[in-house]
Scaffold this motif. Sequence first.
Motif, short mmCIF file in Angstrom:
data_model
loop_
_atom_site.label_atom_id
_atom_site.label_comp_id
_atom_site.label_asym_id
_atom_site.label_seq_id
_atom_site.Cartn_x
_atom_site.Cartn_y
_atom_site.Cartn_z
N ASP A 49 0.81 -1.21 0.00
CA ASP A 49 0.00 0.00 0.00
C ASP A 49 0.84 1.26 0.00
O ASP A 49 0.33 2.35 0.29
N ASN A 60 -3.03 -6.64 4.99
CA ASN A 60 -3.99 -6.08 5.94
C ASN A 60 -3.51 -6.22 7.38
O ASN A 60 -3.82 -5.38 8.23
N GLU A 115 -2.86 -9.41 -0.35
CA GLU A 115 -3.66 -8.32 0.17
C GLU A 115 -4.09 -8.62 1.61
O GLU A 115 -4.15 -7.73 2.46
N ARG A 144 -12.63 -11.03 8.44
CA ARG A 144 -12.93 -9.93 9.37
C ARG A 144 -14.43 -9.62 9.39
O ARG A 144 -15.00 -9.30 10.44
N TYR A 163 -4.98 -6.67 14.48
CA TYR A 163 -3.96 -7.61 14.00
C TYR A 163 -3.58 -8.57 15.12
O TYR A 163 -3.64 -8.22 16.31
N ALA A 219 -11.22 -3.75 4.99
CA ALA A 219 -10.11 -4.61 4.59
C ALA A 219 -10.03 -4.79 3.07
O ALA A 219 -9.23 -5.56 2.58
N GLY A 275 -6.38 -11.55 7.96
CA GLY A 275 -6.44 -10.32 7.19
C GLY A 275 -7.42 -10.36 6.03
O GLY A 275 -7.70 -9.33 5.42
N ARG A 313 -9.55 -3.36 -0.93
CA ARG A 313 -8.93 -2.34 -1.78
C ARG A 313 -9.65 -2.19 -3.11
O ARG A 313 -9.45 -1.20 -3.81
N PRO A 359 -10.66 -10.02 4.02
CA PRO A 359 -11.83 -9.20 4.31
C PRO A 359 -13.03 -10.00 4.83
O PRO A 359 -13.69 -9.58 5.78
#
Lengths: 398, 398, 398, 398
Positions: free
Chosen positions: D35, D337, D333, D152, D362, D320, D147, D322, D149
């Motif tokens: 990122d 995260n 990715e 989460r 995290y 989470a 991590g 992009r 998405p």
Amino acid sequence: MGINAPLNRKLRMALVGGGAGSFIGRVHSIAACLDNRAVLTAGALSSNPERSKASAADYGIADSRAYGSYEAMLDAESKLPEDERIDFVSIATPNHLHFEVARAAVEAGFNVVCDKPMTFDLAQAESLLETVKNSDVVFAVTHNYTGYPLVRQAREMILGGELGEINAIRTQYIQGWLRTNLEKEDQKQAAWRTDPTKSGAAGAFGDIATHAYNLGRFMTGEMPDTVSCHLKTFVEGRKLDDYGTAVIRYQNGALGTCTASQISHGRENDVEVEIDGTKGSLKWRQENPNEMIFRQNGKPHQIYTRDPNAPHTNAAGAGACRLPAGHPEAFFEAFANVYVAAFDDMAKRAAGESFERVNTVYPNVYDGVEGMYFIQQCVNSSNENAAWLPLKHAAARR
Amino acid sequence: MGINAPLNRKLRMALVGGGAGSFIGRVHSIAACLDNRAVLTAGALSSNPERSKASAADYGIADSRAYGSYEAMLDAESKLPEDERIDFVSIATPNHLHFEVARAAVEAGFNVVCDKPMTFDLAQAESLLETVKNSDVVFAVTHNYTGYPLVRQAREMILGGELGEINAIRTQYIQGWLRTNLEKEDQKQAAWRTDPTKSGAAGAFGDIATHAYNLGRFMTGEMPDTVSCHLKTFVEGRKLDDYGTAVIRYQNGALGTCTASQISHGRENDVEVEIDGTKGSLKWRQENPNEMIFRQNGKPHQIYTRDPNAPHTNAAGAGACRLPAGHPEAFFEAFANVYVAAFDDMAKRAAGESFERVNTVYPNVYDGVEGMYFIQQCVNSSNENAAWLPLKHAAARR
Amino acid sequence: MGINAPLNRKLRMALVGGGAGSFIGRVHSIAACLDNRAVLTAGALSSNPERSKASAADYGIADSRAYGSYEAMLDAESKLPEDERIDFVSIATPNHLHFEVARAAVEAGFNVVCDKPMTFDLAQAESLLETVKNSDVVFAVTHNYTGYPLVRQAREMILGGELGEINAIRTQYIQGWLRTNLEKEDQKQAAWRTDPTKSGAAGAFGDIATHAYNLGRFMTGEMPDTVSCHLKTFVEGRKLDDYGTAVIRYQNGALGTCTASQISHGRENDVEVEIDGTKGSLKWRQENPNEMIFRQNGKPHQIYTRDPNAPHTNAAGAGACRLPAGHPEAFFEAFANVYVAAFDDMAKRAAGESFERVNTVYPNVYDGVEGMYFIQQCVNSSNENAAWLPLKHAAARR
Amino acid sequence: MGINAPLNRKLRMALVGGGAGSFIGRVHSIAACLDNRAVLTAGALSSNPERSKASAADYGIADSRAYGSYEAMLDAESKLPEDERIDFVSIATPNHLHFEVARAAVEAGFNVVCDKPMTFDLAQAESLLETVKNSDVVFAVTHNYTGYPLVRQAREMILGGELGEINAIRTQYIQGWLRTNLEKEDQKQAAWRTDPTKSGAAGAFGDIATHAYNLGRFMTGEMPDTVSCHLKTFVEGRKLDDYGTAVIRYQNGALGTCTASQISHGRENDVEVEIDGTKGSLKWRQENPNEMIFRQNGKPHQIYTRDPNAPHTNAAGAGACRLPAGHPEAFFEAFANVYVAAFDDMAKRAAGESFERVNTVYPNVYDGVEGMYFIQQCVNSSNENAAWLPLKHAAARR
């Protein structure tokens, strides 16, 4: 071995477009830098100088390299010492601006990575081709789906004859996000993509059918002959097509179909390719990109996964992988593969070495021209009741 | 409640065709009897009397009811007492024989369940329509995929407006078994299906595209307007098309596509339908028939499974189920659903009750005519460089 | 060749259980008659004579053969002439009645097809085994999932060494229908299946884990050694387990796991088996039964579809198919495969020929005993804090 | 807003490990920089100074910052001016070196991102926890699957009660790459991962079961109570387990299962999690990470895709992402995260702001301790015939 050998340093990237609300600008920045071979150094992120500078902070671009226009950027960067100056310009603006930025960058001697469709219309594309030919720059067009490892695997399998003679190429690109009149709700993406003054002559066919058609061309290398196309605008008040289907006759006798939709409820980004050859058939879907099905009569269906270490993975497929099997790679990594292939040539150019300018692994200006020809002929065919029109442009390359 | 109320007895079935080497004869026999509502009683399984009798034993048909010809069968059965005589004739011969058998059975007053395509050509189909209209028999055509519970669920959802106005209907029927010149290897199925004197004017488009097109028609009820079709014969020496694609304009403005293949390596029987409406979209695949995906922007993708007890399952879907969710049903059960819907009407007829003769749940002679019109117009269009030809037959019913 | 050679006539079936509200009775009737090799002739569908007769009409059983009790039926049928008398009794009652019906039928000399679990407890099962051994009847137990073509294909592959030595057997059977206290809502299926006086010592583990465990045993032939089991009752007020997991040590050193659930929201009938051998691994799911994945390191994942004509389909797999590839077969056809295998032996018996009584293709009384031992030892282990208990019953057969 | 606000500059990364042949070193470098919020600045890539420098060029690390040991690196970097000095150390060495590197880095005041398992054994982990507690550094452990998405999203759904009370947690992590004795073929990854002096007390259970168990813990927040575990070594001569299964009792009464394999032919990296709650159930698979199935009785199965703009996507899931839906994101990715969540805290620390040190998004040092406890107790349980042992460590956090 150092980065970008024989250059042995990171390449310096400039981004044009990509300010607040942009989707594809951020994609270019992540993809280009993913492998640590480039560093985003300069930008003309907005035509508004203040907004340009504000966006630069988001991208970690120093204020001194945040320009208010691409012209200012090209001018200033050209004057910088060689070891500070940008190496390449990535163009992530709406379509109608691609041409002027690309031409100026090429004429200034910078390499270019241009989003697709390459230009606003075919005339611009053909003009740009001449400009590039007359230059010595590296010019890539981000038909990014060609960067998926299994797409490259498929291309190498097919060019190597593993599917035999190609008979049929079925492609689809199905989305649903423009099902409603989103362009009237101040959604920036919807607004320019449905505006014929910014997007060009086609809507769905310019934005996504080009990708699907390009994938079939990339994977098979077959040359098109003629096209019959039927475009529809289903959402009331929209000025460009949001659905359509094209039938393509290839020169070798194969039959192609290409359907694109922006109005299919709940569909996301469903690019599918099915290819039938006399010895085997393939199916690949972008939404599940780490799998490809290869079928042959009399054998179990064979699922090829993205597996750089498998005996059945060829060099093109393996070379596009960063991770072992089962650790999925996806959109950014595929996009990055277009970049890193172009970086190889940029590094050669910078080191004074020769490099291939027509038959590159990454989509280039020739493919950009062909994409614009596809759009033009599809629109024309649709306007003539789906008449058969020529589809083979003189610049098409295998 | 007894079987086949108000008749309260099993129906007696006669099978024409279905001798050794037949695929579809056995299918008709299993499907018709699956629910214990019919018993296979008589047969003219082969035009060779000896082979006819030999095959009868396979089917458990008594020697006395195993006939050497359909004419002999109709004649003899007509003379039997009403409580022994067959109730219906199932026609499972190659296509070119359908017409004469069907006409004779109807004229003899027997109900008919005819395989598809209904006849050899459109003229026969139109003639048969008149014959059926002038009779009082039940006449079903086994577009068997319409019998799948989720196909019926989809139809009821769409006719009830759950998908809104229909914009697009994409259908595919992809097979691979005729990839090679199987007809030269003494394979009975391949031989007649690729022989224009037995199969009719079309190959893949007669055998399978008709199913795919019919599914789109059945599920949406939309009336076709015009068609543009492109047929190909990829296997050398073959006399009929083995691949093709049709683009269909519907009267409501929807755009349809229908692609059929018999030459796609490793593909089995991949009938797929995707339908886009203004309120939702659907996708269904025959090879995984207990699932259908219903999508609406802004909602999770919804997988409807074949579940007779689910609140979202409608009457048409639930009524076509025999098992609770998760206990898969498949081809035979769908085929049987066409039969049992026709049985309901046969029972009414036998009991002297009135019954619907046009808008039936099961495909009927009207659909049979429409199927033949589809084949004819596709072949004609393909012969005229994919010209747009009318596709709405006067007999088409919603 | 005639039906049920060398007998050359249909077999006459009697059904015990299966009255209104029954799920499995209808399944037995459809499955047994699917191939036209049996005809449902008599029934004791309910212990209430009036209801028994009322249900008989649903099944097309003549009033004269609709009995008010299984005892009455066995008595009356035994006295009928041999060419009218039933050949076999299918038992589709709740579990607690299986034993007495089965014993009486066997002692009366009738073949039996008994639903699973075979009896209420192990003692009954062991007693029934002796009864069957002392008779000459055919006795099948409907572990119906063994009838799926790809399950039989897998068994033959494994027994033939194609997977090498077996290391791991993972099975799951996940349902969700008993997530709520359905037994309190007058749902007949829920009521008896959660009632320890009707279902036996276990709930989920008796009803479905037995199937999953049996599948692993059937597909691999590996002999169990010990089991450690942990059962849970998650729904308040329920008297039997609705969730549990067992770890199984096999005699060859393989490790097995078997998890069953009736409380997993939205899950339907998800029987999954994964088997790891030193040469290959397999995965099969009942909800998509026409596919099995066979994997070997260094090769593409291979999807075996149900394809009787494929070179890689073995005799066991091909022999269990009725349709070519791509025309899905499902639950009823698999269930019918258990029946037709038993019919082969019933026909031999009726014709006075000898037949295999232990190592049959269809699950038999030995497997029924083993299933009851599995239930008992799982319940006992769970009651002893998941202690390791023996799992190899003396009657277990490969 | 600038990068890493309120710090507004990129963070400087040092990498320990990751020299030639490393898999995870490259992953850390790509993920951390994806990122554009960090730049790889220094490294101790190998304990051999020459190889360390050679590898540095691959990573674009200047020679002056390529160190021959982590000690030299920490020492030299500590002496650099604050605006040059590294901000954090990523540890990508084999497991047995994690502890000393991590402790030294923490004690030198650098933030740490440590690969998992966090240390060689529990004692080291508990010691490291104290070290971290006594410092003010940010300390992350790359349980990278947290991590994703949709992982989460699931966690937030479950903690918010959307699944009701949790009853069952089924996890699997199935691989096949160690099916053969790869460690004897000079494969670096296989060599250290199967070597008890480098990998620790467990093989498959240390390398991958920890991930699977951690996912269940992360997604549900449920506290473990006791564990019973059975480990196997199927490949001859191997010193650590390559297969195993654990049964876990949670404090709320839920039952968990966790199976890990390195010997399942053709299986790649198949991490699966199924969670059953009283209100709904979930299923997620890492190999197809952009989809999760949420099921509730009486509703269609709902496929949640990774869609930051969908109304049903919660803040944790959307945050989470992009890319919009249909443009797949994957392993890198997800890994990134974990990094960017830690970067948020590193930026706060550098700016002198306070930040959460226990309940971080995290995985952190507390989770690292818990992971080591899981490994220890599983190995101990297996050594005691799958005895039930405590699994709740005092440091476990929700």
